[in-house]
Design a protein around this motif. Structure first.
Motif, short mmCIF file in Angstrom:
data_model
loop_
_atom_site.label_atom_id
_atom_site.label_comp_id
_atom_site.label_asym_id
_atom_site.label_seq_id
_atom_site.Cartn_x
_atom_site.Cartn_y
_atom_site.Cartn_z
N GLN A 163 6.59 1.98 -12.02
CA GLN A 163 6.08 3.35 -12.11
C GLN A 163 6.26 3.90 -13.51
O GLN A 163 5.95 5.05 -13.76
N GLY A 164 6.87 3.09 -14.37
CA GLY A 164 6.93 3.51 -15.76
C GLY A 164 8.21 4.20 -16.18
O GLY A 164 8.33 4.59 -17.33
N ASP A 165 9.20 4.36 -15.29
CA ASP A 165 10.40 5.00 -15.79
C ASP A 165 11.43 3.97 -16.21
O ASP A 165 11.66 2.95 -15.56
N ALA A 171 0.83 -1.20 0.00
CA ALA A 171 0.00 0.00 0.00
C ALA A 171 0.87 1.25 0.00
O ALA A 171 0.64 2.18 -0.78
N ALA A 172 1.89 1.25 0.84
CA ALA A 172 2.79 2.40 0.91
C ALA A 172 3.50 2.60 -0.43
O ALA A 172 3.73 3.73 -0.87
N LEU A 173 3.85 1.50 -1.08
CA LEU A 173 4.51 1.59 -2.38
C LEU A 173 3.57 2.24 -3.39
O LEU A 173 4.00 3.06 -4.21
N GLN A 174 2.31 1.85 -3.35
CA GLN A 174 1.33 2.46 -4.26
C GLN A 174 1.31 3.96 -4.07
O GLN A 174 1.38 4.73 -5.03
N VAL A 175 1.21 4.40 -2.82
CA VAL A 175 1.15 5.83 -2.52
C VAL A 175 2.38 6.55 -3.04
O VAL A 175 2.28 7.56 -3.72
N ASN A 176 3.56 5.99 -2.73
CA ASN A 176 4.78 6.67 -3.12
C ASN A 176 5.02 6.61 -4.62
O ASN A 176 5.71 7.48 -5.18
N ASN A 177 4.48 5.58 -5.27
CA ASN A 177 4.60 5.50 -6.72
C ASN A 177 3.79 6.62 -7.37
O ASN A 177 4.24 7.24 -8.32
#
Lengths: 242, 242
Positions: B82-84, A234-240
């Motif tokens: 993230q696409g980069d 979840a945190a990765l989603q947010v930071n992404n």
DNA sequence: CGAGCCGTTGAGGGGATTCAAGCTCAGTGG
DNA sequence: CCACTGAGCTTGAATCCCCTCAACGGCTCG
């Protein structure tokens, strides 16, 4: 009464039991071998247990064996010509390490235990002999090389760029996959996190502390931690998204 | 008059000359094969030439062939979730690429031409057949896997951490080893330098401009440059000391 | 108990990013 | 022929993230 062959196999050889009962036997290098082959070779394989921070082999030394990791986490280190250490890869249960020894090449990294590590030491000559007869073993070997290469490139793509917090989250996500039976993961020292992510010890400390305050990481005594994979995702989603 | 075997070798097959005169034949994968073996296989090998930025294969696609790089520079790219984009490795003359196809695995990177690239396309089935008979070929294959792994780890250790200027100097030092016959090197676009070193396009541009003003790099038209290895080494010494 | 390692936190500075604005140059079409 | 366009490169200014230097606390050992 017949004379025993010189290499008569002893069904009660201590390694015989260890091999046949090995919990990672199917996934390890020799998983392609049948019981008959396995019986012939177990006397040549040594099981060993190493403590955290003990070296397994060192870069540049001539290798006589490859190792299968039965438990624990192993890190591969390199030192740049300016003298700073960099951790380039990790290996865990079921991974084969030190494969370059099979090519009569010196080991290309320092291999060091992160946690307590259980290894099987496999002499190169044994693999050479088996490889000549067993084509499947060679394929298995090449597969492991490819996996290591893939791992190294993924590490580069994921952990070597972007904001520090994001890299740490990704590292923890990977460590979560190396969790032991009790669900605990090896938590590197702050300086080691720095060596993996290209950060300083202080920055690593600040970020870990932040995640601890956010409840994403629970630090336990003895360089281990408990962390929630779902919360990490979840945190990765947010930071992404940022 | 005897009947020719079905696979009668034609000494005037166009690829026959190309293979026997190949300037990298000794160092390439099939360097271990004798003339006799080489004669039998050249009809299966296709030589091809690709333009800069043309893709060779793409990540995830099922591979039917491996390639030997005869000239030019190839880059391996990955895209984070993230696409980069991130460039994780380079390959040059004599390198074998796409080895994962031999294991019936999808290609693990995007392989793209940096310069004009000349390739030999080698079908997997050909390697499989030869490997069964030629143990030396298998060893050669594993060696190449190890070289690729070593390269990936070295890239990680050298190019993924430290001050940006130092990383750029190290990258240029590597590119200098891929110089063509005229002594010119492929100079990546600024955005590509960023993808290799984990920097932004602007930072890469500033640094390249600085090195140009210092006379370490001479930018030539057409994405190429001339650079002085000795001067680079000297600059590396200075920046290391700092 | 002092020494040393590891972790934490703060203050300040520097290096890289971000957001912008021009620049050169090749290709295009009026 | 030349404006128009867009891609790639350069440069500037402001911001922010991470590093550096530093001090301190907890902990294990000798």
């Amino acid at each position: 009464m017949s004379i025993h062959p010189l290499q008569w196999r002893d069904p009660h050889h201590p390694q015989a039991d260890a091999c046949s009962r090995c919990e990672i036997r199917q996934t390890a290098l020799f998983g392609v071998l049948g019981d008959a082959d396995l019986d012939r070779i177990h006397t040549h394989i040594a099981g060993l247990t190493l403590a955290p921070d003990e070296p397994i082999y060192s870069r540049g030394s001539a290798g006589l064996a490859v190792y299968t990791v039965r438990s624990g986490v192993v890190r591969f280190e390199r030192t740049t010509d300016q003298g700073d250490r960099r951790i380039v890869r990790l290996a865990g249960k079921g991974d084969l390490i030190g494969q370059e020894a099979l090519l009569q090449r010196p080991y290309s990294d320092e291999a060091v235990c992160c946690t307590e590590v259980q290894l099987c030491r496999i002499p190169c000559t044994l693999v050479d002999d088996l490889g000549r007869a067993q084509g499947a073993l060679l394929r298995e070997l090449m597969l492991r090389w490819q996996v290591a290469l893939d791992e190294a490139e993924a590490w580069l793509a994921e952990l070597a760029a972007g904001p520090a917090r994001l890299r740490l989250l990704r590292l923890l996500r990977r460590l979560a996959d190396h969790a032991d039976a009790a669900g605990q993961v090896w938590l590197p020292r702050r300086e080691e996190i720095g060596a993996m992510l290209g950060l300083t010890e202080e920055t690593a400390s600040r970020l870990v502390s932040a995640l601890r305050r956010e409840g994403l990481v629970t630090v336990l005594p003895g360089r281990s931690a408990r962390l929630d994979p779902q919360a990490l995702d979840a945190a990765l989603q947010v930071n992404n998204a940022d």
